[in-house]
Scaffold this motif. Structure first.
Motif, PDB file in Angstrom:
ATOM      1  N   LEU A 150      38.969  28.535  47.741  1.00 34.03           N
ATOM      2  CA  LEU A 150      37.623  28.924  47.343  1.00 34.03           C
ATOM      3  C   LEU A 150      37.637  30.087  46.359  1.00 34.03           C
ATOM      4  O   LEU A 150      36.704  30.244  45.568  1.00 34.03           O
ATOM      5  N   PHE A 151      38.697  30.904  46.394  1.00 33.60           N
ATOM      6  CA  PHE A 151      38.767  32.106  45.557  1.00 33.60           C
ATOM      7  C   PHE A 151      39.684  31.941  44.348  1.00 33.60           C
ATOM      8  O   PHE A 151      39.558  32.693  43.379  1.00 33.60           O
ATOM      9  N   VAL A 152      40.620  31.002  44.403  1.00 38.23           N
ATOM     10  CA  VAL A 152      41.636  30.876  43.358  1.00 38.23           C
ATOM     11  C   VAL A 152      41.586  29.476  42.759  1.00 38.23           C
ATOM     12  O   VAL A 152      41.651  28.482  43.497  1.00 38.23           O
ATOM     13  N   PRO A 153      41.476  29.343  41.427  1.00 38.88           N
ATOM     14  CA  PRO A 153      41.486  28.029  40.795  1.00 38.88           C
ATOM     15  C   PRO A 153      42.829  27.321  41.028  1.00 38.88           C
ATOM     16  O   PRO A 153      43.866  27.974  41.166  1.00 38.88           O
ATOM     17  N   PRO A 154      42.821  26.002  41.085  1.00 37.57           N
ATOM     18  CA  PRO A 154      44.071  25.268  41.286  1.00 37.57           C
ATOM     19  C   PRO A 154      45.091  25.578  40.190  1.00 37.57           C
ATOM     20  O   PRO A 154      44.757  25.653  39.004  1.00 37.57           O
ATOM     21  N   GLY A 155      46.332  25.777  40.591  1.00 37.90           N
ATOM     22  CA  GLY A 155      47.399  26.064  39.647  1.00 37.90           C
ATOM     23  C   GLY A 155      47.642  27.535  39.404  1.00 37.90           C
ATOM     24  O   GLY A 155      48.701  27.900  38.896  1.00 37.90           O
ATOM     25  N   ASP A 156      46.671  28.395  39.740  1.00 35.22           N
ATOM     26  CA  ASP A 156      46.850  29.834  39.549  1.00 35.22           C
ATOM     27  C   ASP A 156      47.580  30.443  40.752  1.00 35.22           C
ATOM     28  O   ASP A 156      47.462  29.947  41.874  1.00 35.22           O
ATOM     29  N   GLU A 157      48.321  31.502  40.476  1.00 38.97           N
ATOM     30  CA  GLU A 157      49.003  32.205  41.548  1.00 38.97           C
ATOM     31  C   GLU A 157      47.985  32.989  42.380  1.00 38.97           C
ATOM     32  O   GLU A 157      47.102  33.642  41.836  1.00 38.97           O
ATOM     33  N   THR A 158      48.122  32.905  43.707  1.00 43.06           N
ATOM     34  CA  THR A 158      47.173  33.557  44.604  1.00 43.06           C
ATOM     35  C   THR A 158      47.500  35.032  44.737  1.00 43.06           C
ATOM     36  O   THR A 158      48.599  35.384  45.192  1.00 43.06           O
ATOM     37  N   PRO A 159      46.598  35.937  44.353  1.00 46.03           N
ATOM     38  CA  PRO A 159      46.855  37.374  44.535  1.00 46.03           C
ATOM     39  C   PRO A 159      46.952  37.725  46.021  1.00 46.03           C
ATOM     40  O   PRO A 159      46.371  37.050  46.870  1.00 46.03           O
ATOM     41  N   THR A 160      47.644  38.812  46.301  1.00 48.24           N
ATOM     42  CA  THR A 160      47.823  39.227  47.696  1.00 48.24           C
ATOM     43  C   THR A 160      46.491  39.570  48.347  1.00 48.24           C
ATOM     44  O   THR A 160      46.256  39.230  49.517  1.00 48.24           O
ATOM     45  N   TYR A 161      45.591  40.227  47.600  1.00 46.46           N
ATOM     46  CA  TYR A 161      44.325  40.623  48.209  1.00 46.46           C
ATOM     47  C   TYR A 161      43.499  39.413  48.625  1.00 46.46           C
ATOM     48  O   TYR A 161      42.734  39.471  49.607  1.00 46.46           O
ATOM     49  N   VAL A 162      43.642  38.286  47.914  1.00 41.42           N
ATOM     50  CA  VAL A 162      42.924  37.068  48.301  1.00 41.42           C
ATOM     51  C   VAL A 162      43.469  36.530  49.620  1.00 41.42           C
ATOM     52  O   VAL A 162      42.714  36.117  50.506  1.00 41.42           O
ATOM     53  N   ARG A 163      44.778  36.547  49.763  1.00 42.95           N
ATOM     54  CA  ARG A 163      45.375  36.099  51.033  1.00 42.95           C
ATOM     55  C   ARG A 163      44.974  37.015  52.178  1.00 42.95           C
ATOM     56  O   ARG A 163      44.730  36.558  53.298  1.00 42.95           O
ATOM     57  N   VAL A 164      44.930  38.317  51.906  1.00 38.14           N
ATOM     58  CA  VAL A 164      44.506  39.259  52.943  1.00 38.14           C
ATOM     59  C   VAL A 164      43.066  38.974  53.361  1.00 38.14           C
ATOM     60  O   VAL A 164      42.743  38.911  54.555  1.00 38.14           O
ATOM     61  N   CYS A 165      42.183  38.800  52.380  1.00 41.20           N
ATOM     62  CA  CYS A 165      40.782  38.494  52.688  1.00 41.20           C
ATOM     63  C   CYS A 165      40.653  37.177  53.446  1.00 41.20           C
ATOM     64  O   CYS A 165      39.848  37.065  54.388  1.00 41.20           O
TER      65      CYS A 165
END
Length: 303
Positions: A150-165
């Motif tokens: 929901l926060f990261v477009p497909p193919g982009d690397e997921t930032p750490t803060y998104v995983r934390v959230c």
């Protein structure tokens, strides 16, 4: 309560140990500066003598030495002590945030359902029953990729803060129902008591009755349940990272250390020793602290 708690030596010792964990985690950057290491540098590449030809620590006991107190990580050669300190900081930070959100949500929904009753109570109770039907661990694993997407477009690397959230949202979404159900039952019995009826007769508003009469009487179950929930969230977060749907490389995390240790334990069992011992001590002490807090608030509960 405080007098009874101070007499409980087990509770006092566990409180000191738990506080030490939080202080160490909070001061991780300071400890790293004094220690002279960080959790990201590949010390095995800087010093070829640290790893053997197979990528395992060349020294005894996982490479433990005055320079690397807990040894070094196989293959990558990172410092295990700093990995553990920063991993604790990440896991405890996430778990505290989840616990705070869970407690606030449980109080709001539980007290609202218990005090208002009627259709409101029926609707909220059915929502609680529906969410309790979900198997939590399987739902965590299934929903984590969905929330991240929901926060990261497909193919982009997921930032750490998104995983934390995402970890906080998923655990909070399925973590508040037990406390809400407990508080609903407490408030259902409290709202029929004489002091609540007296407050209604004097013309006190519902908000004042909840704030002045009901909430002070549910402090005990809230505190006790909080001391039980936090270690559960710590292990749940570590489990998600262990399964690869939580915090991933290169961010330090308690669960990711277990994931790496599962790959290396046959040739380097020392690597898993310190994260496992720290997790065992923390969870055990927090659970014992919860028992001590419960007994201190209500001595009859321990009999």
């Amino acid at each position: 309560m405080w007098t009874r708690f101070k007499r409980d030596r087990t509770g006092v010792v566990c409180a000191i140990v738990v506080l030490a964990f939080f202080v160490i985690a909070a001061l991780a950057p300071v400890i790293g500066a004094l220690y002279g290491k960080d959790p990201y540098t590949l010390y095995g590449n800087e010093d070829p003598n640290l790893l053997d030809e197979f990528g395992y620590p060349a020294g005894a006991n996982g490479g433990i030495s005055p320079s690397h107190w807990f040894g070094i990580e196989p293959q990558l050669g990172r410092d295990v002590f700093m990995q553990l300190i920063y991993g604790m900081r990440m896991s405890l930070g996430i778990s505290v945030a989840v616990t705070v959100l869970t407690v606030v949500t449980g109080i709001i929904i539980g007290v609202t359902a218990g005090y208002l009753g009627g259709k409101t109570d029926y609707f909220l109770s059915r929502v609680i029953d529906f969410l309790l039907a979900f198997p939590s661990q399987l739902t965590f694993v299934a929903f984590m990729p969905v929330v991240v997407a929901l926060f990261v477009p497909p193919g982009d690397e997921t930032p750490t803060y998104v995983r934390v959230c995402a970890l906080i949202i998923v655990q909070w979404f399925l973590g508040w129902m037990g406390l809400a159900r407990l508080l609903r039952g407490q408030v259902l019995s409290l709202r029929e008591r004489e002091f609540v009826e007296a407050a209604k007769i004097t013309g006190a508003s519902p908000w004042r009755i909840i704030r002045k009469e009901l909430l002070p009487n549910v402090v005990t179950p809230v505190l006790v349940q909080s001391t039980y929930m936090l270690p559960l969230f710590v292990t749940a977060e570590a489990g998600l990272s262990f399964l690869g749907v939580g915090i991933i490389e290169p961010t330090p995390d308690w669960g990711r250390l277990f994931q790496a240790g599962a790959r290396f334990y046959e040739n380097d069992p020392t690597f898993l020793l310190f994260p496992a011992a720290a997790m065992l001590i923390f969870v055990l002490c927090f659970n014992l602290l919860g028992d001590s807090v419960r007994d201190a608030f209500d001595p009859k509960s321990g009999r």
